[in-house]
Design a protein around this motif. Structure first.
Motif, mmCIF file in Angstrom:
data_model
loop_
_atom_site.group_PDB
_atom_site.id
_atom_site.type_symbol
_atom_site.label_atom_id
_atom_site.label_comp_id
_atom_site.label_asym_id
_atom_site.label_seq_id
_atom_site.Cartn_x
_atom_site.Cartn_y
_atom_site.Cartn_z
ATOM 1 N N LEU A 49 24.767 30.773 51.325
ATOM 2 C CA LEU A 49 25.180 32.058 50.761
ATOM 3 C C LEU A 49 23.952 32.787 50.252
ATOM 4 O O LEU A 49 23.065 32.177 49.647
ATOM 5 N N GLN A 50 23.916 34.089 50.503
ATOM 6 C CA GLN A 50 22.748 34.856 50.067
ATOM 7 C C GLN A 50 23.102 36.079 49.237
ATOM 8 O O GLN A 50 22.370 36.455 48.325
ATOM 9 N N LYS A 51 24.216 36.713 49.573
ATOM 10 C CA LYS A 51 24.534 37.982 48.900
ATOM 11 C C LYS A 51 25.486 37.759 47.741
ATOM 12 O O LYS A 51 26.392 36.927 47.821
ATOM 13 N N GLY A 52 25.308 38.537 46.671
ATOM 14 C CA GLY A 52 26.209 38.467 45.537
ATOM 15 C C GLY A 52 27.625 38.762 45.961
ATOM 16 O O GLY A 52 27.863 39.723 46.679
ATOM 17 N N GLY A 53 28.569 37.905 45.557
ATOM 18 C CA GLY A 53 29.961 38.097 45.915
ATOM 19 C C GLY A 53 30.338 37.510 47.265
ATOM 20 O O GLY A 53 31.495 37.570 47.674
ATOM 21 N N GLU A 54 29.367 36.937 47.952
ATOM 22 C CA GLU A 54 29.625 36.419 49.298
ATOM 23 C C GLU A 54 30.536 35.204 49.250
ATOM 24 O O GLU A 54 30.482 34.400 48.332
ATOM 25 N N GLU A 55 31.360 35.092 50.275
ATOM 26 C CA GLU A 55 32.276 33.957 50.393
ATOM 27 C C GLU A 55 32.300 33.523 51.852
ATOM 28 O O GLU A 55 32.374 34.357 52.757
ATOM 29 N N LYS A 56 32.198 32.216 52.068
ATOM 30 C CA LYS A 56 32.264 31.683 53.431
ATOM 31 C C LYS A 56 33.213 30.507 53.471
ATOM 32 O O LYS A 56 33.318 29.758 52.499
ATOM 33 N N SER A 57 33.869 30.365 54.609
ATOM 34 C CA SER A 57 34.804 29.257 54.774
ATOM 35 C C SER A 57 34.551 28.543 56.083
ATOM 36 O O SER A 57 34.178 29.164 57.085
ATOM 37 N N HIS A 58 34.757 27.246 56.042
ATOM 38 C CA HIS A 58 34.699 26.446 57.261
ATOM 39 C C HIS A 58 35.751 25.362 57.123
ATOM 40 O O HIS A 58 35.663 24.527 56.225
ATOM 41 N N GLU A 59 36.726 25.414 57.991
ATOM 42 C CA GLU A 59 37.862 24.490 57.939
ATOM 43 C C GLU A 59 38.460 24.577 56.534
ATOM 44 O O GLU A 59 38.901 25.628 56.129
ATOM 45 N N LYS A 60 38.494 23.540 55.777
ATOM 46 C CA LYS A 60 39.172 23.599 54.473
ATOM 47 C C LYS A 60 38.197 23.756 53.315
ATOM 48 O O LYS A 60 38.571 23.554 52.160
ATOM 49 N N ILE A 61 36.968 24.116 53.618
ATOM 50 C CA ILE A 61 35.961 24.250 52.566
ATOM 51 C C ILE A 61 35.538 25.709 52.436
ATOM 52 O O ILE A 61 35.201 26.347 53.427
ATOM 53 N N THR A 62 35.581 26.217 51.199
ATOM 54 C CA THR A 62 35.191 27.596 50.916
ATOM 55 C C THR A 62 34.102 27.600 49.860
ATOM 56 O O THR A 62 34.236 26.940 48.824
ATOM 57 N N ALA A 63 33.040 28.333 50.117
ATOM 58 C CA ALA A 63 31.957 28.461 49.151
ATOM 59 C C ALA A 63 31.828 29.919 48.733
ATOM 60 O O ALA A 63 31.976 30.822 49.552
ATOM 61 N N LYS A 64 31.551 30.114 47.441
ATOM 62 C CA LYS A 64 31.414 31.466 46.912
ATOM 63 C C LYS A 64 30.139 31.561 46.087
ATOM 64 O O LYS A 64 29.716 30.598 45.452
ATOM 65 N N LEU A 65 29.568 32.760 46.077
ATOM 66 C CA LEU A 65 28.403 33.041 45.246
ATOM 67 C C LEU A 65 28.775 34.217 44.356
ATOM 68 O O LEU A 65 29.269 35.228 44.846
ATOM 69 N N ASP A 66 28.539 34.097 43.053
ATOM 70 C CA ASP A 66 28.970 35.171 42.157
ATOM 71 C C ASP A 66 28.093 36.408 42.321
ATOM 72 O O ASP A 66 27.036 36.366 42.953
ATOM 73 N N GLU A 67 28.540 37.509 41.726
ATOM 74 C CA GLU A 67 27.846 38.789 41.884
ATOM 75 C C GLU A 67 26.427 38.741 41.330
ATOM 76 O O GLU A 67 25.524 39.384 41.868
ATOM 77 N N LYS A 68 26.243 37.988 40.276
ATOM 78 C CA LYS A 68 24.916 37.913 39.643
ATOM 79 C C LYS A 68 24.000 36.925 40.363
ATOM 80 O O LYS A 68 22.826 36.793 39.996
ATOM 81 N N LYS A 69 24.541 36.244 41.342
ATOM 82 C CA LYS A 69 23.776 35.281 42.147
ATOM 83 C C LYS A 69 23.149 34.186 41.304
ATOM 84 O O LYS A 69 21.980 33.826 41.486
ATOM 85 N N GLN A 70 23.936 33.673 40.353
ATOM 86 C CA GLN A 70 23.443 32.544 39.577
ATOM 87 C C GLN A 70 24.433 31.385 39.566
ATOM 88 O O GLN A 70 24.117 30.317 39.048
ATOM 89 N N GLN A 71 25.593 31.618 40.143
ATOM 90 C CA GLN A 71 26.604 30.574 40.154
ATOM 91 C C GLN A 71 27.301 30.520 41.510
ATOM 92 O O GLN A 71 27.609 31.558 42.108
ATOM 93 N N SER A 72 27.552 29.286 41.961
ATOM 94 C CA SER A 72 28.283 29.117 43.201
ATOM 95 C C SER A 72 29.356 28.053 42.999
ATOM 96 O O SER A 72 29.201 27.150 42.173
ATOM 97 N N SER A 73 30.420 28.189 43.765
ATOM 98 C CA SER A 73 31.464 27.177 43.723
ATOM 99 C C SER A 73 31.801 26.747 45.143
ATOM 100 O O SER A 73 31.664 27.519 46.102
ATOM 101 N N LEU A 74 32.207 25.495 45.247
ATOM 102 C CA LEU A 74 32.647 24.943 46.524
ATOM 103 C C LEU A 74 34.068 24.448 46.321
ATOM 104 O O LEU A 74 34.319 23.611 45.446
ATOM 105 N N HIS A 75 34.990 24.999 47.089
ATOM 106 C CA HIS A 75 36.396 24.670 46.922
ATOM 107 C C HIS A 75 36.904 23.967 48.174
ATOM 108 O O HIS A 75 36.683 24.435 49.295
ATOM 109 N N ILE A 76 37.565 22.839 47.962
ATOM 110 C CA ILE A 76 38.163 22.114 49.083
ATOM 111 C C ILE A 76 39.676 22.161 48.920
ATOM 112 O O ILE A 76 40.212 21.797 47.855
#
Lengths: 111, 114
Positions: A49-76
Protein backbone atom coordinates in the motif's frame (compact mmCIF):
# COMPACT_ATOMS: atom_id res chain seq x y z
CA UNK A 1 14.92 5.74 12.85
CA UNK A 2 11.55 4.41 11.81
CA UNK A 3 9.85 1.82 13.98
CA UNK A 4 6.87 -0.39 13.32
CA UNK A 5 4.61 -1.65 16.08
CA UNK A 6 2.36 -4.60 15.40
CA UNK A 7 -0.59 -5.74 17.45
CA UNK A 8 -1.55 -8.15 18.69
CA UNK A 9 1.68 -10.10 19.16
CA UNK A 10 -0.21 -13.36 18.80
CA UNK A 11 -3.72 -14.40 17.98
CA UNK A 12 -5.69 -17.63 18.22
CA UNK A 13 -8.98 -17.72 16.38
CA UNK A 14 -11.52 -20.36 15.55
CA UNK A 15 -11.86 -21.37 11.93
CA UNK A 16 -14.44 -19.21 10.21
CA UNK A 17 -13.90 -16.17 12.42
CA UNK A 18 -12.71 -12.78 11.21
CA UNK A 19 -9.60 -11.10 12.58
CA UNK A 20 -7.58 -7.92 12.26
CA UNK A 21 -3.88 -7.25 12.67
CA UNK A 22 -2.60 -3.70 13.08
CA UNK A 23 0.66 -2.02 12.18
CA UNK A 24 1.60 1.47 13.39
CA UNK A 25 4.58 3.42 12.16
CA UNK A 26 6.53 6.06 14.09
CA UNK A 27 6.91 8.02 10.82
CA UNK A 28 4.93 8.61 7.64
CA UNK A 29 4.97 5.54 5.47
CA UNK A 30 6.24 5.79 1.91
CA UNK A 31 5.21 2.23 1.29
CA UNK A 32 3.72 -0.39 3.58
CA UNK A 33 4.18 -4.06 2.82
CA UNK A 34 2.49 -7.10 4.29
CA UNK A 35 4.28 -10.43 4.29
CA UNK A 36 3.38 -13.85 5.59
CA UNK A 37 5.82 -16.38 6.99
CA UNK A 38 5.06 -20.05 7.42
CA UNK A 39 7.05 -22.06 9.92
CA UNK A 40 10.45 -23.00 8.55
CA UNK A 41 10.02 -20.92 5.41
CA UNK A 42 10.88 -17.50 4.12
CA UNK A 43 8.54 -14.55 3.81
CA UNK A 44 5.94 -14.40 1.07
CA UNK A 45 4.74 -11.03 -0.20
CA UNK A 46 1.01 -10.39 0.29
CA UNK A 47 0.23 -6.76 -0.51
CA UNK A 48 1.70 -3.30 -0.79
CA UNK A 49 0.00 0.00 0.00
CA UNK A 50 1.30 3.43 -0.86
CA UNK A 51 -1.50 5.98 -0.96
CA UNK A 52 -3.38 7.34 2.04
CA UNK A 53 -6.76 5.64 2.29
CA UNK A 54 -5.73 2.85 -0.05
CA UNK A 55 -7.33 -0.55 0.33
CA UNK A 56 -6.41 -3.80 -1.41
CA UNK A 57 -7.90 -7.24 -1.28
CA UNK A 58 -6.74 -10.66 -2.31
CA UNK A 59 -9.01 -13.62 -1.71
CA UNK A 60 -10.09 -13.25 1.93
CA UNK A 61 -7.38 -10.82 2.99
CA UNK A 62 -7.87 -7.05 2.94
CA UNK A 63 -5.20 -4.49 3.77
CA UNK A 64 -5.82 -0.81 4.42
CA UNK A 65 -3.60 2.22 4.89
CA UNK A 66 -4.99 5.18 6.80
CA UNK A 67 -5.19 8.69 5.36
CA UNK A 68 -2.23 9.91 7.41
CA UNK A 69 -0.16 6.97 6.16
CA UNK A 70 0.98 5.93 9.60
CA UNK A 71 -1.29 3.00 10.30
CA UNK A 72 -2.23 -0.11 8.39
CA UNK A 73 -4.54 -3.00 9.13
CA UNK A 74 -4.76 -6.49 7.72
CA UNK A 75 -8.17 -8.11 7.91
CA UNK A 76 -8.86 -11.78 7.28
CA UNK A 77 -12.43 -12.85 6.68
CA UNK A 78 -13.66 -16.34 7.54
CA UNK A 79 -10.23 -17.57 8.62
CA UNK A 80 -9.00 -21.00 7.59
CA UNK A 81 -6.14 -23.18 8.88
CA UNK A 82 -4.17 -22.19 5.76
CA UNK A 83 -4.08 -18.62 7.09
CA UNK A 84 -1.99 -19.66 10.07
CA UNK A 85 1.52 -18.22 10.20
CA UNK A 86 3.40 -15.08 11.11
CA UNK A 87 2.26 -11.85 9.53
CA UNK A 88 4.80 -9.05 9.27
CA UNK A 89 4.38 -5.51 8.14
CA UNK A 90 7.35 -3.88 6.46
CA UNK A 91 8.08 -0.27 5.64
CA UNK A 92 10.12 1.42 3.01
CA UNK A 93 11.69 4.36 4.77
CA UNK A 94 11.97 6.15 1.47
CA UNK A 95 15.75 6.21 1.51
CA UNK A 96 15.99 3.33 -0.93
CA UNK A 97 17.79 1.22 1.59
CA UNK A 98 15.94 -1.84 2.83
CA UNK A 99 12.63 -2.87 4.28
CA UNK A 100 12.31 -2.65 8.03
CA UNK A 101 9.81 -4.91 9.73
CA UNK A 102 7.49 -4.96 12.70
CA UNK A 103 7.83 -7.71 15.28
CA UNK A 104 5.21 -9.87 13.63
CA UNK A 105 1.87 -11.31 14.64
CA UNK A 106 1.62 -15.06 15.07
CA UNK A 107 -1.77 -16.32 13.94
CA UNK A 108 -3.11 -19.74 14.86
CA UNK A 109 -6.42 -20.97 13.46
CA UNK A 110 -8.14 -23.80 15.29
CA UNK A 111 -10.51 -26.07 13.46
CA UNK B 1 14.27 -23.79 -9.50
CA UNK B 2 14.51 -22.05 -6.13
CA UNK B 3 14.76 -18.28 -6.58
CA UNK B 4 16.80 -17.56 -3.44
CA UNK B 5 18.58 -20.51 -1.90
CA UNK B 6 20.49 -20.63 1.35
CA UNK B 7 22.70 -23.33 2.74
CA UNK B 8 22.75 -24.88 5.19
CA UNK B 9 19.16 -24.90 6.44
CA UNK B 10 20.26 -25.89 9.93
CA UNK B 11 23.58 -25.14 11.62
CA UNK B 12 24.44 -26.33 15.10
CA UNK B 13 27.83 -25.34 16.45
CA UNK B 14 29.84 -24.62 19.57
CA UNK B 15 30.61 -21.20 20.98
CA UNK B 16 33.81 -19.76 19.61
CA UNK B 17 33.62 -21.51 16.25
CA UNK B 18 33.63 -19.77 12.87
CA UNK B 19 30.87 -20.59 10.39
CA UNK B 20 29.55 -19.45 7.02
CA UNK B 21 26.10 -19.32 5.47
CA UNK B 22 25.81 -19.19 1.71
CA UNK B 23 23.17 -17.49 -0.38
CA UNK B 24 22.53 -17.57 -4.09
CA UNK B 25 19.79 -15.99 -6.18
CA UNK B 26 18.93 -16.84 -9.78
CA UNK B 27 16.57 -13.92 -10.37
CA UNK B 28 19.13 -11.58 -11.90
CA UNK B 29 18.60 -9.10 -9.05
CA UNK B 30 21.25 -6.51 -8.28
CA UNK B 31 20.58 -6.15 -4.53
CA UNK B 32 20.92 -8.76 -1.81
CA UNK B 33 20.29 -8.64 1.92
CA UNK B 34 20.87 -10.47 5.14
CA UNK B 35 18.21 -10.33 7.85
CA UNK B 36 18.31 -11.81 11.34
CA UNK B 37 15.13 -13.11 13.01
CA UNK B 38 15.38 -13.55 16.75
CA UNK B 39 13.44 -15.91 18.98
CA UNK B 40 10.61 -13.39 19.25
CA UNK B 41 10.28 -13.37 15.45
CA UNK B 42 11.67 -9.85 15.12
CA UNK B 43 13.21 -9.55 11.65
CA UNK B 44 16.06 -7.06 11.51
CA UNK B 45 18.14 -5.93 8.56
CA UNK B 46 21.85 -6.63 8.92
CA UNK B 47 23.45 -5.93 5.55
CA UNK B 48 22.50 -4.87 2.06
CA UNK B 49 24.64 -5.18 -1.06
CA UNK B 50 24.01 -3.57 -4.41
CA UNK B 51 26.10 -4.76 -7.34
CA UNK B 52 28.59 -6.33 -4.93
CA UNK B 53 28.97 -3.11 -2.95
CA UNK B 54 27.95 -2.74 0.67
CA UNK B 55 25.19 -0.13 1.02
CA UNK B 56 23.74 -0.95 4.44
CA UNK B 57 25.67 -2.08 7.46
CA UNK B 58 23.44 -1.87 10.49
CA UNK B 59 24.82 -2.08 14.00
CA UNK B 60 26.19 -5.57 13.71
CA UNK B 61 29.27 -6.89 15.53
CA UNK B 62 32.48 -6.99 13.51
CA UNK B 63 32.40 -10.76 13.88
CA UNK B 64 29.84 -10.76 11.08
CA UNK B 65 31.35 -10.24 7.65
CA UNK B 66 29.32 -10.43 4.46
CA UNK B 67 31.07 -11.28 1.22
CA UNK B 68 29.67 -10.86 -2.26
CA UNK B 69 31.84 -12.56 -4.90
CA UNK B 70 29.34 -11.62 -7.61
CA UNK B 71 25.83 -10.18 -7.93
CA UNK B 72 24.19 -13.56 -7.53
CA UNK B 73 25.88 -14.50 -4.27
CA UNK B 74 26.02 -12.99 -0.79
CA UNK B 75 27.63 -15.12 1.88
CA UNK B 76 27.68 -14.43 5.59
CA UNK B 77 30.71 -15.38 7.64
CA UNK B 78 30.55 -15.31 11.43
CA UNK B 79 33.65 -15.46 13.61
CA UNK B 80 33.86 -16.48 17.26
CA UNK B 81 30.21 -17.46 17.54
CA UNK B 82 28.36 -16.46 20.71
CA UNK B 83 25.18 -17.80 22.31
CA UNK B 84 23.35 -14.62 21.33
CA UNK B 85 24.01 -15.31 17.66
CA UNK B 86 21.45 -18.11 17.75
CA UNK B 87 18.67 -17.04 15.40
CA UNK B 88 17.25 -17.63 11.95
CA UNK B 89 19.18 -15.81 9.24
CA UNK B 90 17.37 -14.92 6.04
CA UNK B 91 18.88 -13.95 2.74
CA UNK B 92 16.79 -11.90 0.32
CA UNK B 93 17.16 -10.23 -3.03
CA UNK B 94 15.48 -7.51 -5.03
CA UNK B 95 16.03 -5.34 -8.07
CA UNK B 96 16.69 -1.70 -7.30
CA UNK B 97 13.82 0.49 -8.45
CA UNK B 98 11.29 -2.33 -8.69
CA UNK B 99 9.89 -2.02 -5.19
CA UNK B 100 9.85 -4.43 -2.33
CA UNK B 101 6.84 -6.34 -3.60
CA UNK B 102 9.54 -8.08 -5.60
CA UNK B 103 11.67 -8.78 -2.55
CA UNK B 104 12.27 -12.52 -2.47
CA UNK B 105 13.42 -14.39 0.60
CA UNK B 106 15.31 -17.60 1.08
CA UNK B 107 13.84 -20.18 3.46
CA UNK B 108 16.24 -19.28 6.26
CA UNK B 109 19.16 -20.82 8.11
CA UNK B 110 18.49 -21.78 11.70
CA UNK B 111 21.71 -21.22 13.63
CA UNK B 112 22.01 -22.75 17.09
CA UNK B 113 25.09 -21.91 19.14
CA UNK B 114 25.67 -24.23 22.08
Amino acid sequence: SQELEQSPQSLIVQEGKNLTINCTSSKTLYGLYWYKQKYGEGLIFLMMLQKGGEEKSHEKITAKLDEKKQQSSLHITASQPSHAGIYLCGADSGAGTALIFGKGTTLSVSS
Amino acid sequence: DTAVSQTPKYLVTQMGNDKSIKCEQNLGHDTMYWYKQDSKKFLKIMFSYNNKELIINETVPNRFSPKSPDKAHLNLHINSLELGDSAVYFCASSQAGQGYEKLFFGSGTQLSVL
